[in-house]
Structures are given as C-alpha cells and as structure tokens.
Design a protein around this motif. Structure first.
Motif, mmCIF file in Angstrom:
data_model
loop_
_atom_site.group_PDB
_atom_site.id
_atom_site.type_symbol
_atom_site.label_atom_id
_atom_site.label_comp_id
_atom_site.label_asym_id
_atom_site.label_seq_id
_atom_site.Cartn_x
_atom_site.Cartn_y
_atom_site.Cartn_z
ATOM 1 N N LEU A 138 -22.061 33.927 79.690
ATOM 2 C CA LEU A 138 -22.437 33.533 78.278
ATOM 3 C C LEU A 138 -23.293 32.322 78.545
ATOM 4 O O LEU A 138 -24.459 32.177 78.058
ATOM 5 C CB LEU A 138 -22.482 33.172 76.860
ATOM 6 N N LEU A 184 -27.035 32.961 80.729
ATOM 7 C CA LEU A 184 -27.208 33.984 80.173
ATOM 8 C C LEU A 184 -28.170 32.739 79.162
ATOM 9 O O LEU A 184 -29.242 32.811 79.277
ATOM 10 C CB LEU A 184 -26.740 34.983 79.176
ATOM 11 N N VAL A 185 -27.393 31.695 78.719
ATOM 12 C CA VAL A 185 -28.652 30.662 78.069
ATOM 13 C C VAL A 185 -29.172 29.925 79.187
ATOM 14 O O VAL A 185 -29.959 29.391 78.693
ATOM 15 C CB VAL A 185 -27.236 29.741 77.231
ATOM 16 N N SER A 191 -29.952 39.898 78.690
ATOM 17 C CA SER A 191 -29.356 39.457 77.164
ATOM 18 C C SER A 191 -28.823 41.131 76.872
ATOM 19 O O SER A 191 -27.890 40.970 76.236
ATOM 20 C CB SER A 191 -30.776 39.094 76.794
ATOM 21 N N TRP A 213 -25.460 42.557 78.127
ATOM 22 C CA TRP A 213 -24.365 42.138 79.015
ATOM 23 C C TRP A 213 -24.094 41.035 77.566
ATOM 24 O O TRP A 213 -22.404 41.112 77.216
ATOM 25 C CB TRP A 213 -24.324 40.917 79.786
ATOM 26 N N SER A 214 -24.860 41.138 76.661
ATOM 27 C CA SER A 214 -24.313 39.302 75.188
ATOM 28 C C SER A 214 -23.221 40.350 74.447
ATOM 29 O O SER A 214 -22.722 39.981 74.034
ATOM 30 C CB SER A 214 -25.806 39.504 74.200
ATOM 31 N N PRO A 215 -23.525 42.028 74.410
ATOM 32 C CA PRO A 215 -22.327 42.732 73.542
ATOM 33 C C PRO A 215 -20.714 42.761 73.706
ATOM 34 O O PRO A 215 -20.202 42.705 73.596
ATOM 35 C CB PRO A 215 -23.358 43.817 73.288
ATOM 36 N N LEU A 246 -19.925 40.196 76.643
ATOM 37 C CA LEU A 246 -19.336 38.993 76.232
ATOM 38 C C LEU A 246 -19.141 38.656 74.821
ATOM 39 O O LEU A 246 -17.233 37.952 74.694
ATOM 40 C CB LEU A 246 -20.755 38.223 77.267
ATOM 41 N N ILE A 247 -19.434 38.846 74.263
ATOM 42 C CA ILE A 247 -19.231 37.921 72.558
ATOM 43 C C ILE A 247 -18.073 38.679 71.915
ATOM 44 O O ILE A 247 -16.377 38.247 71.503
ATOM 45 C CB ILE A 247 -20.751 38.234 71.533
ATOM 46 N N ASN A 307 -26.736 48.009 83.959
ATOM 47 C CA ASN A 307 -27.860 46.739 84.194
ATOM 48 C C ASN A 307 -27.898 46.518 85.888
ATOM 49 O O ASN A 307 -28.729 46.420 86.696
ATOM 50 C CB ASN A 307 -27.556 45.337 83.803
#
Length: 374
Positions: free
Chosen positions: A219, A222-223, A272, A275-277, A279-280, A324
C-alpha cells in the motif's frame, strides 16, 4: 503469479504436510469435470503475459539503443526491469498452476513434500512486491526529471538506476525468505491450487507481522506512486502553461512529456486497480484475526452463503493481482503507440479548429473595422 479459476462444484483442497483429501467422490468428480475446462484460463493468461512482456522488452531494448533516447534511459531501464520481473513471474508460477489443474487440483500429486508450496508463496511475494516497488521508482524518477531537471541531469545516471533496481530485487527477495527463518509462513490457499502468505494463525506473531508488513509495504508503494505522479502532472501542466513559443524543441519536449505522462498514469491505474483489493483485504483479515484458509472446509448450509461470498471476493482480488503481470506490458505498448497517437491526433484537430476559428474571426473583425473607417 497466474490466473486461478474457481469451480462451484469443488471447494475441497489439500494441505501441505499432511495433505489430507477433503470431500467425497461426488466433489472429486465435480473437480475433475471442472478442471478439464478451466485449465484453459491459466494457460491463456500465461501465453498472453509471456508474449506481452517479451514484446515490451524488445521495444525497450530498441528504444534504449537509440541516440535520441539518452535522456530517457533511466526510465527505460525501469520499464525493462518491470517487464523482465513480470515475465519471470509468469514463467515460474504459471506452469505450477497448470500442473495442479491437470492433476485435478490434488496438490499432493504435484507437491508430495510440500516444498513447492513454499516456493510458490515465495514467488508470489517476490513478483508481487517487485512490480509495485519498480513502479514507485519510475514515478520518483519522472518526478525528479520534471521538477528538478538540473539536479536530475547531474546526479541521475544509469548506474544509479541500475543500483536502485538491484537494491529493490535484493530487498524483496530477502523479505520473501523470512518464512524460511521462521518469521511468517506460506500455506495452501482455497481452492487448493495456489499458495500464499498465511494470515489466519493469530497465535503466531511472526506470521501476522510478515503478512501485515507485506500489505503495508504494498500500500505504501501505491501511495508513493500516486503522489509522485500527481506531482509530475502538476509540474507538467505548469510548465506547459509557461510555454509561449512554438519552437521545435518545445514541441519535442511536449511530445516526450505527454508520452511519459500517459505511460505513468496507465501503470498507476493498473497497479491501483489490481493490487488495492488484495492488499486491503489482507489487512482486514489480519486485524479481524480471520483467514480464507477456512474456505477449504465449509459445507454447512447456514454459513455457506456469506462465507461463499467472502471466498469469492478473495479469489477475485487474487485474480486482479494476477492480471497485473499481464496488463503492465500492454499498458506500455498500447498507450505508447496507439493511444498516444490518437490523443495527439485529437489534440491537433481541436487545435486546428480553434486556430481556424480564431483566424476567421480576426479577418471578419478587420474587415468591419476597415469598413467603419471608410
């Protein structure tokens, strides 16, 4: 990493070590009937990923040797490393997944010792974090090139880029090897066709630390990518507004800047979304002390509905992360060659229309002034 497809008829799996079969003959038959069809899914993803990344590496190699690309060599090194990383990820993990499908998802038939599960989890970790970190390095590199061009020209050499990329690889490999030292573990995941970081054993502090560190690092990368790209966009917009002349060098800079901007935005959006789903979801499981490893054994009618939705969402998140490696090279190839040309054509058309309209208005206004003066 590779695509993994779920069969509604068989949720049963096998665990490394003991490798006990769950389910009856009906469930086994359902798995057998389903695996023959679904093997085409990971096979298609593997071929697509290998072809895309190979083409990306070829294109980067040709661009890197061109004399006019000297200023972009650091960026091209990052793109090439990203394609190489994704290609290796496909080559190392996809054959394992396909083998499991062909063996009717009996993991113990492919990995009787359980060592392959650890290797698969290690590969998932390495080829998951490396693309994220490389994308962050690309974003930082472009931000420095745009916002601090003088410092970038004097300090950012290709050897620095190579050292950074090598450092990323070594750091991620060292992190992925922590379960071998007892800090964290890789376990078989539902529906028994892949292995990844365990998040469910709340009694092991090392496992929770390893899983949470993976999610937080992902994360954070990504930020960093998003923040740097936004800073680059702001700098490009500001610089474009200060460009008054239409010199050839200015037009060339604008073309290169637009090309770089579209590439970074494309890769940022892909990373984003992919990978966001996952990792969260991992952080959510860690804080709630739950794991989707229990998906392997659910059969109760009362719990199957809600649990089935959660397990399906987890698989969807994993599939997005798998995409990805396939989307990264195509983002570079297609956005660079096709979308950029279409964008420039549209921009030129709008510009020409605006210029023609301005000229027509100017001519009309001049004629009216002359008539009034006469």
């Amino acid at each position: 990493m590779s695509g993994r497809r779920q069969c509604q008829g068989g949720h049963n799996g096998s665990e490394p070590g003991a490798m006990r079969q769950r389910g009856n003959g009906t469930g086994r038959a359902a798995e057998e009937g389903c695996s023959g069809v679904s093997v085409a899914f990971p096979l298609t993803m593997m071929v697509t990923g290998i072809v895309g990344n190979a083409l990306a590496m070829l294109l980067v190699s040709r661009s890197y040797r061109a004399k006019e690309s000297r200023r972009k060599r650091s960026f091209l090194l990052c793109i090439g490393s990203l394609a190489l990383t994704d290609l290796l990820g496909q080559l190392l993990t996809s054959p394992i997944v396909i083998s499991v499908y062909l063996s009717n998802r009996a993991w113990h038939a492919v990995d009787p010792s359980g060592h392959l599960c650890a290797f698969f989890g290690f590969s998932m970790t390495v080829f998951g974090l490396c693309p994220l970190f490389i994308a962050s390095a690309m974003a930082v590199e472009r931000t420095l090139a745009i916002r601090a061009p003088h410092w970038y020209a004097s300090h950012m050499k290709t050897r620095v880029t190579k050292a950074v990329l090598l450092g990323i690889w070594l750091a991620v490999v060292a992190f992925a090897l922590l379960p071998i030292a007892g800090l964290g573990q890789y376990t078989l995941q539902w529906p028994g066709t892949w292995c990844f970081i365990s998040t469910g054993d709340s009694q092991l502090t090392g496992s929770l630390f390893f899983a949470s560190t993976f999610a937080v690092l992902g994360l954070l990368s990504l930020v960093v990518t998003v923040v740097c790209n936004l800073a680059t966009i702001e700098a490009l917009v500001s610089r474009c507004r200060t460009k008054v002349t239409a010199a050839r060098s200015s037009k060339q800079w604008g073309r290169i800047a637009m090309e770089t901007l579209i590439q970074l935005l494309g890769i940022m959006c892909v990373l984003s979304a992919c990978w966001s789903p996952l990792l969260i979801t991992m952080l959510k499981m860690i804080f709630s002390h739950t794991s989707f490893e229990h998906c392997k054994g659910f059969s109760s009618e009362a719990q199957s509905s809600e649990l089935h939705k959660e397990c399906n969402f987890f698989l969807t998140a994993v599939r997005l992360a798998s995409l990805n490696q396939i989307l990264d090279p195509w983002v570079y190839l297609l956005l660079r060659k096709i979308l950029l040309q279409k964008f420039c054509q549209a921009a030129n058309a709008v510009s020409k229309c605006s210029n023609n309209e301005f000229k027509e208005r100017s001519i009309t206004l001049t004629e009216e002034i002359r008539r009034t003066a006469a």
